[in-house]
Design a protein around this motif. Structure first.
Motif, PDB file in Angstrom:
ATOM      1  N   ARG A 127      -1.319  -2.280   6.783  1.00  0.00           N
ATOM      2  CA  ARG A 127      -0.318  -0.945   6.223  1.00  0.00           C
ATOM      3  C   ARG A 127       1.120  -1.504   4.918  1.00  0.00           C
ATOM      4  NH1 ARG A 127      -0.473   3.827   9.386  1.00  0.00           N
ATOM      5  NH2 ARG A 127       0.662   4.740   7.598  1.00  0.00           N
ATOM      6  N   ASP A 136       4.413   3.707  -7.058  1.00  0.00           N
ATOM      7  CA  ASP A 136       4.266   4.039  -5.963  1.00  0.00           C
ATOM      8  C   ASP A 136       5.831   4.449  -5.255  1.00  0.00           C
ATOM      9  OD1 ASP A 136       1.694   5.563  -6.429  1.00  0.00           O
ATOM     10  OD2 ASP A 136       0.579   3.285  -5.548  1.00  0.00           O
ATOM     11  N   ASP A 156       3.960   7.851  -0.461  1.00  0.00           N
ATOM     12  CA  ASP A 156       4.472   8.203   0.228  1.00  0.00           C
ATOM     13  C   ASP A 156       4.600   9.264   1.030  1.00  0.00           C
ATOM     14  OD1 ASP A 156       3.335   5.329  -0.358  1.00  0.00           O
ATOM     15  OD2 ASP A 156       4.990   4.583   1.071  1.00  0.00           O
ATOM     16  N   GLN A 202       9.616   1.002   1.964  1.00  0.00           N
ATOM     17  CA  GLN A 202       8.412   1.093   2.029  1.00  0.00           C
ATOM     18  C   GLN A 202       8.046  -0.103   3.879  1.00  0.00           C
ATOM     19  OE1 GLN A 202       7.239   0.851  -2.211  1.00  0.00           O
ATOM     20  NE2 GLN A 202       5.624   3.127  -1.646  1.00  0.00           N
ATOM     21  N   ARG A 252       6.402   2.124   6.284  1.00  0.00           N
ATOM     22  CA  ARG A 252       4.569   1.752   6.623  1.00  0.00           C
ATOM     23  C   ARG A 252       4.458   0.602   7.809  1.00  0.00           C
ATOM     24  NH1 ARG A 252       1.841   0.474   1.085  1.00  0.00           N
ATOM     25  NH2 ARG A 252       2.965   2.598  -0.562  1.00  0.00           N
ATOM     26  N   LEU A 283       3.941   8.913   8.888  1.00  0.00           N
ATOM     27  CA  LEU A 283       3.010   7.779   7.727  1.00  0.00           C
ATOM     28  C   LEU A 283       1.721   8.135   9.035  1.00  0.00           C
ATOM     29  CD1 LEU A 283       4.993   5.043   6.151  1.00  0.00           C
ATOM     30  CD2 LEU A 283       4.432   8.213   5.468  1.00  0.00           C
TER      31      LEU A 283
END
Length: 595
Positions: free
Chosen positions: A23, A33, A38, A219, A223, A258
């Motif tokens: 991930r 990004d 996300d 992130q 993630r 997510l």
């Protein structure tokens, strides 16, 4: 049999690690990004599924995104530009996450202010944020009003509720804002290295510091836990931790949102309502801070505590003595303990669930991670260096400071605080090679021969007495096993004429305190140098919003009976624990009592 058990543990560890690395592997500082991308991808995939539930109201992913878009357009309408900051000073509520998610869509930074602050600490956090606007609700608006006159710069107050005077009504302002996503061009030159949030340290030993959370770092949190927990679209995660902190606000939300799952959010933790709500909402996971779990196991039995569908509890700070009680009493199949800090570049996961360990680095992984333990001199408050000038690594069982090598990739970068000087204090140079740089976590740990890491104490909490290092955490753990001790906060205090710092314990006890029995317990459980010299009884212990015990005020008050209300004891070498009167204090101050 031992080989098979070790193989099974290694396989569980590898599965968890592999999920996590998959991930996070594409995260890069120069990537276009961003965190909001996300989240937007999750919205597009699960638009009609439930995302957030709070006090009987539920938002789907689409509704959550529409709310976020209104805040994005609100910020644009104010003329807020990329990189500027809005302060968010509210308790957990349905709008909390959509607010900062929406602001990231237009490149605006959100400073997540601890809603339990007031007075100087609150003013300090608002001042260092650099924000010209603050979002409050009816609960926090009066608290803000008390400090606004003393702020370094004017700050416009936007209220999610009734506005008075020069306050602005945010609910009314949002009605004219579009629910459609803002044009992506407003952030086209941004990269993942840009700042998304300001998250503040807990302030257990002083004023909080603002850690700069880039899109890349956020992130990693979101993630990373989306992978580490193994959550799916069927999971509902119960979050009773404050959203202004990374564990609840990023780790738990990332694990749910997510993966297409949902979050059941509570305004604040309540041991009385915990299991009832988890059962009613069909939750399958919950996120914890260690003290939350201790409150649960100390709470009276609840008929719902084993009727739940919880398959995983994840978080950090779970004490070794609480861990087995939590699993057995509440029938929780798995616990995922992790270690990390808001601003640091060190992260550990205990994927295979060994009780008491905060994470693991097997030998076959050692060359691929940036984590090391180095010898540390508690008295000098510095790392120990060898004749070559470099630090000395710890062997199995040795206590040392945990450090993380600073490099250029997403997982090893140290973004630090807004305060450059404070950031530089956390960096150690020339550690294991000339020219290298490492982040100093400020945490003492030890590692066993299998690569499991165990938390010992915070540097500064550990003190030196009678030539020995004393861990406040370990002493508090032993004191808590005495019948009637509900909470224990241990710290070091200076004694006139004595080297080092003597141990002192602040206790919350149920019923009458038997000083004689307590002294016998202390003598059995702790070596002489670790036995608290002073004990005070309190009706409650002050904690931060994430349940960390505050020590700074206790240390300052010391053991002077003229300054302390409530029972106070001194460990007399001949009589055991006796009441600390002014006469005893005066004799101590004069050096008439040998300690």
């Amino acid at each position: 049999m031992r080989f098979r058990a070790r193989l099974k543990r290694d396989w569980r560890f590898w599965q968890g690690l592999n999920r996590t690395l998959k991930r996070v592997k594409s995260i890069a500082r120069d990537s276009g990004d961003l965190l909001c991308d996300d989240l937007q991808a999750a919205v597009d995939r699960w638009r009609n599924e439930r995302a957030l539930t709070f006090e009987g109201r539920t938002l789907t992913y689409g509704e959550m995104d529409a709310m976020a878009n209104r805040y994005a357009h609100w910020a644009k309408g104010l003329g807020l530009r990329r990189g500027q900051t809005v302060a968010l000073f509210m308790p957990n509520r349905l709008e909390y996450f959509p607010i900062w998610y929406g602001l990231t869509k237009v490149g605006v930074v959100t400073a997540l202010i601890n809603n339990q602050l007031a007075g100087q600490p609150l003013a300090h956090c608002l001042d260092i944020s650099g924000a010209a606007h603050v979002i409050v609700d009816p609960e926090t608006s009066p608290v803000f009003e008390q400090v606004r006159g003393g702020l370094e710069r004017p700050m416009q107050q936007w209220v999610l509720g009734s506005a008075h005077g020069d306050q602005r009504d945010l609910v009314q302002a949002l009605k004219s804002c579009s629910q459609l996503p803002p044009d992506r061009s407003v952030r086209e030159d941004m990269t993942a290295a840009d700042t998304a949030l300001l998250i503040y340290t807990s302030g257990t030993t002083g004023l909080p510091k603002a850690a700069r959370i880039t899109h890349m770092r956020a992130q990693l949190y979101m993630r990373g836990f989306a992978g580490a927990t193994g959550a799916t679209a069927k999971d509902r995660i119960y979050v009773a931790l404050p959203l202004y902190h990374a564990t609840g606000g990023l780790c738990a939300l990332g694990a749910a949102l997510l993966n297409g799952g949902s979050v059941v959010l509570r305004r604040k933790f309540s041991a009385s309502h915990f299991w009832k709500e988890i059962v009613a909402e069909g939750c399958t996971m919950f996120v914890y801070i260690g003290e939350l779990c201790r409150y649960l196991v100390n709470h009276e039995p609840d008929e719902d505590e084993t009727r739940h569908k919880i398959r995983l509890a994840f978080g950090n700070g779970l004490r070794p003595d609480v861990w087995p009680k939590l699993k057995q009493r509440f029938r929780i199949p798995d616990v995922l303990e992790f270690y990390g800090s808001t601003e640091g570049n060190v992260s550990l996961f205990n994927f295979d669930g060994k009780e008491g360990a905060i994470g693991r680095v097997p030998k076959w992984m050692r060359g691929k991670v940036n984590i090391r333990l180095v010898q540390y001199d508690v008295e000098a408050e510095s790392v120990i260096r060898g004749t070559d000038g470099l630090c000395i690594e710890c062997g199995p069982g040795q206590v040392g400071q945990c450090i993380g090598k600073i490099a250029g990739d997403a997982r090893t970068e140290f973004t630090g605080y807004l305060d450059r000087a404070a950031s530089e204090k956390k960096i150690i140079q020339n550690v294991l090679a000339r020219g290298d740089a490492w982040f100093a976590t400020g945490d003492l740990m030890k590692m066993d021969s299998e690569g499991y890491f165990y938390f010992v104490d915070r540097i500064g909490d550990t003190f030196r007495w009678k030539g020995e290092n004393v861990s406040t955490g370990e002493v508090a753990e032993r004191l808590s096993t005495f019948p009637g001790v509900e909470e224990a906060n241990v710290y070091g205090v200076e004694v006139e004429g004595a080297d080092g710092r003597a141990g002192m314990a602040a206790l919350v006890v149920e019923g009458a305190f038997d000083a004689k029995a307590f002294g016998d317990h202390v003598a059995r459980e702790l070596p002489p140098y670790a036995q608290p010299l002073f004990v005070r009884l309190l009706p409650r212990l002050d904690t931060t919003g994430t349940f960390k015990l505050r020590k700074v005020d206790l240390v300052e008050e010391g053991y002077d009976p003229a300054r302390i209300k409530g029972p106070l004891y001194f460990h007399d070498p001949k009589k055991g624990y006796i009441r600390l009167t002014k006469a005893v204090f005066d004799r101590l101050a004069a050096g008439a009592i040998k300690v």
